[in-house]
Design a protein around this motif. Structure first.
Motif, PDB file in Angstrom:
ATOM      1  N   GLY A   1      29.645  28.013  30.050  1.00 20.03           N
ATOM      2  CA  GLY A   1      28.499  28.614  31.219  1.00 20.03           C
ATOM      3  C   GLY A   1      29.513  29.626  32.649  1.00 20.03           C
ATOM      4  N   VAL A   2      29.656  28.348  33.045  1.00 22.19           N
ATOM      5  CA  VAL A   2      30.348  28.336  33.718  1.00 22.19           C
ATOM      6  C   VAL A   2      31.693  30.154  33.745  1.00 22.19           C
ATOM      7  CG1 VAL A   2      32.371  27.902  36.154  1.00 22.19           C
ATOM      8  CG2 VAL A   2      30.863  26.351  35.538  1.00 22.19           C
ATOM      9  N   LEU A   3      32.017  29.634  33.021  1.00 18.81           N
ATOM     10  CA  LEU A   3      33.506  30.730  32.460  1.00 18.81           C
ATOM     11  C   LEU A   3      32.232  32.498  32.254  1.00 18.81           C
ATOM     12  CD1 LEU A   3      36.323  31.715  32.156  1.00 18.81           C
ATOM     13  CD2 LEU A   3      35.558  31.372  29.620  1.00 18.81           C
ATOM     14  N   ALA A   4      31.389  32.125  31.239  1.00 19.33           N
ATOM     15  CA  ALA A   4      29.986  33.159  31.358  1.00 19.33           C
ATOM     16  C   ALA A   4      30.051  33.739  33.053  1.00 19.33           C
ATOM     17  CB  ALA A   4      29.183  32.523  30.674  1.00 19.33           C
ATOM     18  N   VAL A   5      29.819  32.804  33.320  1.00 23.71           N
ATOM     19  CA  VAL A   5      29.081  33.308  34.942  1.00 23.71           C
ATOM     20  C   VAL A   5      30.545  33.403  35.797  1.00 23.71           C
ATOM     21  CG1 VAL A   5      27.960  32.633  37.594  1.00 23.71           C
ATOM     22  CG2 VAL A   5      27.385  31.853  35.448  1.00 23.71           C
ATOM     23  N   LEU A   6      31.572  33.735  35.929  1.00 24.36           N
ATOM     24  CA  LEU A   6      32.970  34.221  36.314  1.00 24.36           C
ATOM     25  C   LEU A   6      32.982  35.952  35.800  1.00 24.36           C
ATOM     26  CD1 LEU A   6      35.184  30.936  36.802  1.00 24.36           C
ATOM     27  CD2 LEU A   6      33.920  32.330  38.945  1.00 24.36           C
ATOM     28  N   LEU A   7      32.769  36.069  34.176  1.00 22.04           N
ATOM     29  CA  LEU A   7      33.387  36.483  33.889  1.00 22.04           C
ATOM     30  C   LEU A   7      32.505  38.056  34.015  1.00 22.04           C
ATOM     31  CD1 LEU A   7      34.831  38.761  31.557  1.00 22.04           C
ATOM     32  CD2 LEU A   7      33.866  37.087  29.780  1.00 22.04           C
ATOM     33  N   SER A   8      30.709  37.640  33.933  1.00 23.40           N
ATOM     34  CA  SER A   8      29.905  38.108  34.511  1.00 23.40           C
ATOM     35  C   SER A   8      29.874  39.140  35.902  1.00 23.40           C
ATOM     36  CB  SER A   8      28.970  37.835  34.023  1.00 23.40           C
ATOM     37  OG  SER A   8      28.705  37.335  33.234  1.00 23.40           O
ATOM     38  N   GLY A   9      30.328  38.192  36.834  1.00 23.35           N
ATOM     39  CA  GLY A   9      30.793  38.536  38.292  1.00 23.35           C
ATOM     40  C   GLY A   9      31.382  39.342  38.285  1.00 23.35           C
ATOM     41  N   MET A  10      32.717  39.240  37.823  1.00 27.90           N
ATOM     42  CA  MET A  10      33.908  40.170  37.779  1.00 27.90           C
ATOM     43  C   MET A  10      33.334  41.573  36.532  1.00 27.90           C
ATOM     44  SD  MET A  10      37.025  37.945  36.324  1.00 27.90           S
ATOM     45  CE  MET A  10      37.597  39.827  35.678  1.00 27.90           C
ATOM     46  N   VAL A  11      32.424  41.451  35.673  1.00 29.12           N
ATOM     47  CA  VAL A  11      32.688  42.922  35.541  1.00 29.12           C
ATOM     48  C   VAL A  11      31.275  43.387  36.359  1.00 29.12           C
ATOM     49  CG1 VAL A  11      30.952  43.919  33.632  1.00 29.12           C
ATOM     50  CG2 VAL A  11      32.566  42.204  32.877  1.00 29.12           C
ATOM     51  N   LEU A  12      30.717  42.893  36.627  1.00 32.65           N
ATOM     52  CA  LEU A  12      29.368  43.634  37.750  1.00 32.65           C
ATOM     53  C   LEU A  12      30.371  44.153  38.884  1.00 32.65           C
ATOM     54  CD1 LEU A  12      26.581  41.754  37.560  1.00 32.65           C
ATOM     55  CD2 LEU A  12      26.458  43.621  36.483  1.00 32.65           C
ATOM     56  N   ALA A  13      31.315  43.389  39.413  1.00 26.36           N
ATOM     57  CA  ALA A  13      32.146  43.722  40.697  1.00 26.36           C
ATOM     58  C   ALA A  13      32.715  44.632  40.515  1.00 26.36           C
ATOM     59  CB  ALA A  13      33.021  43.043  41.331  1.00 26.36           C
ATOM     60  N   GLY A  14      32.888  45.163  38.711  1.00 27.83           N
ATOM     61  CA  GLY A  14      34.094  46.158  38.780  1.00 27.83           C
ATOM     62  C   GLY A  14      33.184  47.155  38.377  1.00 27.83           C
ATOM     63  N   CYS A  15      31.793  47.170  38.020  1.00 21.67           N
ATOM     64  CA  CYS A  15      31.455  48.475  37.997  1.00 21.67           C
ATOM     65  C   CYS A  15      30.743  49.591  38.656  1.00 21.67           C
ATOM     66  CB  CYS A  15      30.145  48.027  36.976  1.00 21.67           C
ATOM     67  SG  CYS A  15      30.708  47.023  35.644  1.00 21.67           S
ATOM     68  N   SER A  16      31.242  49.255  40.026  1.00 20.89           N
ATOM     69  CA  SER A  16      31.608  50.649  40.965  1.00 20.89           C
ATOM     70  C   SER A  16      32.570  51.325  41.082  1.00 20.89           C
ATOM     71  CB  SER A  16      30.873  49.543  42.402  1.00 20.89           C
ATOM     72  OG  SER A  16      31.852  48.537  42.492  1.00 20.89           O
ATOM     73  N   THR A  17      31.948  52.937  42.306  1.00 21.40           N
ATOM     74  CA  THR A  17      33.220  53.261  42.023  1.00 21.40           C
ATOM     75  C   THR A  17      32.866  53.257  44.248  1.00 21.40           C
ATOM     76  OG1 THR A  17      32.220  55.495  42.508  1.00 21.40           O
ATOM     77  CG2 THR A  17      32.927  54.877  39.984  1.00 21.40           C
ATOM     78  N   SER A  18      34.509  54.396  44.332  1.00 17.19           N
ATOM     79  CA  SER A  18      34.344  54.826  45.798  1.00 17.19           C
ATOM     80  C   SER A  18      33.809  55.537  46.009  1.00 17.19           C
ATOM     81  CB  SER A  18      36.036  54.939  45.873  1.00 17.19           C
ATOM     82  OG  SER A  18      37.034  54.028  45.368  1.00 17.19           O
ATOM     83  N   PRO A  19      32.611  54.922  47.516  1.00 17.74           N
ATOM     84  CA  PRO A  19      32.189  56.135  47.962  1.00 17.74           C
ATOM     85  C   PRO A  19      32.011  56.970  48.710  1.00 17.74           C
ATOM     86  CG  PRO A  19      32.082  53.347  48.832  1.00 17.74           C
ATOM     87  CD  PRO A  19      33.157  53.538  48.136  1.00 17.74           C
ATOM     88  N   LEU A  20      31.854  57.820  49.206  1.00 18.51           N
ATOM     89  CA  LEU A  20      32.725  59.029  49.526  1.00 18.51           C
ATOM     90  C   LEU A  20      32.301  58.781  50.998  1.00 18.51           C
ATOM     91  CD1 LEU A  20      34.060  61.832  49.962  1.00 18.51           C
ATOM     92  CD2 LEU A  20      32.094  63.453  49.866  1.00 18.51           C
ATOM     93  N   LEU A  21      33.374  59.460  52.096  1.00 19.52           N
ATOM     94  CA  LEU A  21      33.259  58.064  53.664  1.00 19.52           C
ATOM     95  C   LEU A  21      32.420  59.763  54.475  1.00 19.52           C
ATOM     96  CD1 LEU A  21      36.627  55.754  54.031  1.00 19.52           C
ATOM     97  CD2 LEU A  21      33.973  55.289  53.641  1.00 19.52           C
ATOM     98  N   VAL A  22      32.243  59.471  54.921  1.00 21.25           N
ATOM     99  CA  VAL A  22      30.892  60.634  55.649  1.00 21.25           C
ATOM    100  C   VAL A  22      32.509  61.585  56.103  1.00 21.25           C
ATOM    101  CG1 VAL A  22      29.624  61.173  58.125  1.00 21.25           C
ATOM    102  CG2 VAL A  22      29.193  59.745  56.462  1.00 21.25           C
ATOM    103  N   ASP A  23      32.891  61.513  56.813  1.00 17.10           N
ATOM    104  CA  ASP A  23      33.990  61.989  57.649  1.00 17.10           C
ATOM    105  C   ASP A  23      35.215  62.709  56.386  1.00 17.10           C
ATOM    106  OD1 ASP A  23      34.086  61.357  59.914  1.00 17.10           O
ATOM    107  OD2 ASP A  23      35.478  59.779  60.103  1.00 17.10           O
TER     108      ASP A  23
END
Length: 110
Positions: free
Chosen positions: A5-27
């Motif tokens: 269960g702990v492993l599943a939670v950690l793995l899910s957290g890694m996957v979700l954290a890795g699903c975002s891309t770099s935002p474009l900064l205003v400058d």
């Protein structure tokens, strides 16, 4: 919660954290991207070489190619703005199957 269960939670957290891309900064929103460097090399001041990359072996299945590409372009624009550049001349992208990597040169053009 057991070890699995702990492993599943950690793995899910890694996957979700890795699903975002770099935002474009205003400058960086005014940085122009181009594939044609002929005029730029003669009329603009080179500021440096840039590498923008998005995706990895564990998250590329969860992010569309479009979003990976947009994230890599955002990284290039952000890096260019940090160098005081307003134009990026892109090279042909290398072929990767788990990520998008773009390489370019940053220039300041008047």
């Amino acid at each position: 919660m057991g070890k699995s269960g702990v492993l599943a939670v950690l793995l899910s957290g890694m996957v979700l954290a890795g699903c975002s891309t770099s935002p474009l900064l205003v400058d960086a929103s005014q940085v122009v991207l181009t594939w044609d460097a002929n005029d730029i090399q003669n009329t603009c001041e080179r500021r440096g070489t840039l590498i923008g990359s998005q995706g990895s072996w564990y998250n590329y299945w969860f992010i569309s190619d479009r979003d990976l590409t947009q994230g890599a372009l955002n990284q290039l624009r952000n890096q260019a703005a940090a160098l005081g550049a307003n134009t990026v001349s892109l090279y042909s992208p290398p072929d990767f199957s788990t990520s998008v990597t773009l390489i370019g040169n940053a220039y300041y053009c008047q």
